[in-house]
Scaffold this motif. Structure first.
Motif, mmCIF file in Angstrom:
data_model
loop_
_atom_site.group_PDB
_atom_site.id
_atom_site.type_symbol
_atom_site.label_atom_id
_atom_site.label_comp_id
_atom_site.label_asym_id
_atom_site.label_seq_id
_atom_site.Cartn_x
_atom_site.Cartn_y
_atom_site.Cartn_z
ATOM 1 N N ASP A 40 10.728 -0.322 -35.198
ATOM 2 C CA ASP A 40 9.291 -0.041 -35.120
ATOM 3 C C ASP A 40 8.417 -1.227 -35.511
ATOM 4 O OD1 ASP A 40 9.761 2.523 -34.263
ATOM 5 O OD2 ASP A 40 9.530 3.436 -36.235
ATOM 6 N N PRO A 87 6.100 -4.375 -35.164
ATOM 7 C CA PRO A 87 5.257 -4.803 -34.039
ATOM 8 C C PRO A 87 5.870 -5.907 -33.192
ATOM 9 C CG PRO A 87 3.904 -4.432 -35.980
ATOM 10 C CD PRO A 87 5.331 -4.283 -36.425
ATOM 11 N N LEU A 93 8.438 -4.435 -30.891
ATOM 12 C CA LEU A 93 7.827 -3.645 -29.829
ATOM 13 C C LEU A 93 7.183 -4.519 -28.758
ATOM 14 C CD1 LEU A 93 6.353 -0.806 -32.062
ATOM 15 C CD2 LEU A 93 8.423 -0.746 -30.651
ATOM 16 N N SER A 100 8.257 -4.286 -24.877
ATOM 17 C CA SER A 100 7.270 -4.108 -23.811
ATOM 18 C C SER A 100 7.442 -5.171 -22.727
ATOM 19 C CB SER A 100 5.859 -4.178 -24.406
ATOM 20 O OG SER A 100 4.877 -3.932 -23.417
ATOM 21 N N THR A 133 8.526 2.536 -26.107
ATOM 22 C CA THR A 133 7.750 1.497 -26.792
ATOM 23 C C THR A 133 6.326 1.961 -27.052
ATOM 24 O OG1 THR A 133 9.093 -0.213 -25.718
ATOM 25 C CG2 THR A 133 6.980 -0.894 -26.671
ATOM 26 N N GLN A 143 4.457 2.248 -30.613
ATOM 27 C CA GLN A 143 3.258 1.458 -30.897
ATOM 28 C C GLN A 143 2.087 2.345 -31.291
ATOM 29 O OE1 GLN A 143 3.198 -0.768 -27.168
ATOM 30 N NE2 GLN A 143 3.614 -2.668 -28.254
ATOM 31 N N GLN A 181 0.900 1.405 -34.843
ATOM 32 C CA GLN A 181 -0.304 0.581 -34.826
ATOM 33 C C GLN A 181 -1.571 1.335 -34.419
ATOM 34 O OE1 GLN A 181 1.728 -2.498 -32.262
ATOM 35 N NE2 GLN A 181 0.903 -3.894 -33.798
ATOM 36 N N ASN A 218 -1.899 -4.081 -28.446
ATOM 37 C CA ASN A 218 -0.505 -4.089 -27.983
ATOM 38 C C ASN A 218 -0.143 -2.775 -27.300
ATOM 39 O OD1 ASN A 218 -0.270 -6.611 -29.095
ATOM 40 N ND2 ASN A 218 0.912 -5.969 -30.869
ATOM 41 N N ALA A 219 -0.564 -1.663 -27.888
ATOM 42 C CA ALA A 219 -0.303 -0.361 -27.278
ATOM 43 C C ALA A 219 -1.006 -0.239 -25.932
ATOM 44 C CB ALA A 219 -0.747 0.755 -28.221
ATOM 45 N N THR A 257 0.897 -2.118 -23.259
ATOM 46 C CA THR A 257 2.081 -1.379 -22.838
ATOM 47 C C THR A 257 1.691 -0.202 -21.955
ATOM 48 O OG1 THR A 257 3.257 -2.002 -24.864
ATOM 49 C CG2 THR A 257 4.110 -0.113 -23.659
#
Length: 329
Positions: free
Chosen positions: A188, A190, A193, A197, A219, A223, A227, A233-234, A237
């Protein structure tokens, strides 16, 4: 405090070498203390604009601490995230050259990572790849293969390889990096991940769309939990996962995820952010596939105007949106 440029120049020219050195050290100390945090973290963004002009004004040779150098590089990262890589590239070249001369190439490795991204963002993928390869080799020798910095460079190099069309090599490096990060940093983390991704994109490019979708969904879930749903980042993805869904024929699901992602990116990143515009361009395609041609055309034209202004007419993302509009006309 604001100082007129003429007054600033006169005062600077009157300083003795010793006084100038003391002033530069004081400036670096103040800027290091004011460092707001990770430039990729939205929570820090309000503080960066006031700090960036000062970090850019300080001569590279005047940075004498690791923390000060890191803050100077993070200021460049903040600007690259907003599509300003062409303007900031000379600054990063200057920082990297100066600190390599001062410290030696093995002690300026973190700066090389920022410079490689600037090369990549300005479409000089070969130079980005060469710099990342050199950095990775040095980091493996100095830090070890499983050090977090080494693994971040490996993740970046996999992106460079994919950009150059060497997707199989990118996939192999991505899989090795992901296995190491999961073992060293946890599933998990960052960094883990981000690698997952990117690997999902490589799998999709190699035609393994179902595997890409499964990895992307896992992923994204992690995320969002670690996060937050609005973290950049999420959102990146989610944007990529929407493409996978469309490729698999689930266009309605792709459209729903794309619309949700676009709304969040507009709110978090801004309407002109490069990542926001990628999502808008992809959503244009989904709308067209669903027969909503007028809505697709309106979104596509707005996206293209923004990309031309932010990225330039010849940027690959701009040209891709141009192609979408041309094909749909």
């Amino acid at each position: 405090m604001q100082l007129h440029r003429l007054t600033q120049t006169i005062v600077r020219d009157q300083l003795t070498p010793a006084e100038r050195t003391d002033a530069a050290r004081a400036a670096e100390t103040l800027l290091s203390a004011a460092y707001p945090g990770d430039a990729a973290d939205p929570a820090t963004w309000p503080a960066w604009p006031a700090l960036i002009p000062h970090l850019l004004a300080l001569d590279p040779g005047d940075f004498t601490t690791a923390h000060g150098r890191f803050a100077a590089c993070e200021a460049c990262w903040y600007l690259m995230d907003r599509g300003n890589a062409p303007a900031i590239l000379p600054r990063l070249q200057q920082l990297h050259h100066t600190w390599t001369q001062q410290l030696g190439p093995d002690h300026a490795l973190s700066t090389a990572q920022y410079l490689a991204r600037a090369y990549s963002d300005t479409q000089n993928h070969a130079q980005a790849r060469a710099l990342d390869e050199d950095t990775l080799e040095r980091q493996r020798g100095v830090l070890g293969e499983d050090h977090p910095d080494t693994l971040r460079t490996a993740c970046a190099l996999a992106i460079r390889l994919a950009d150059l069309g060497e997707v199989e090599a990118a996939r192999a490096l991505g899989e090795d990096t992901l296995e190491r990060q999961r073992r060293v940093r946890g599933e998990d983390h960052p960094d883990t991940l981000i690698t997952a991704s990117n690997l999902a994109t490589d799998l999709a490019d190699l035609g393994e769309v179902e595997a890409a979708r499964a990895l992307g969904e896992d992923t994204l879930e992690r995320q969002r939990r670690v996060q937050g749903e609005d973290h950049p980042n999420a959102l990146r993805t989610a944007c990529a996962l929407a493409i996978r869904l469309a490729t698999l024929g689930e266009v309605e699901a792709a459209r729903a995820l794309g619309e949700d992602t676009l709304e969040r990116q507009r709110r978090v990143l801004g309407e002109d952010h490069p990542h926001t515009l990628i999502t808008a361009s992809n959503l244009t395609t989904d709308l067209a596939r669903l027969g909503e041609v007028e809505a697709a055309r309106a979104l596509g034209e707005d996206t293209l105007e923004r990309q031309r202004r932010v990225l330039g007419e010849d940027h690959p993302n701009t040209l891709r949106t141009t192609g979408i509009l041309t094909d749909g006309s």
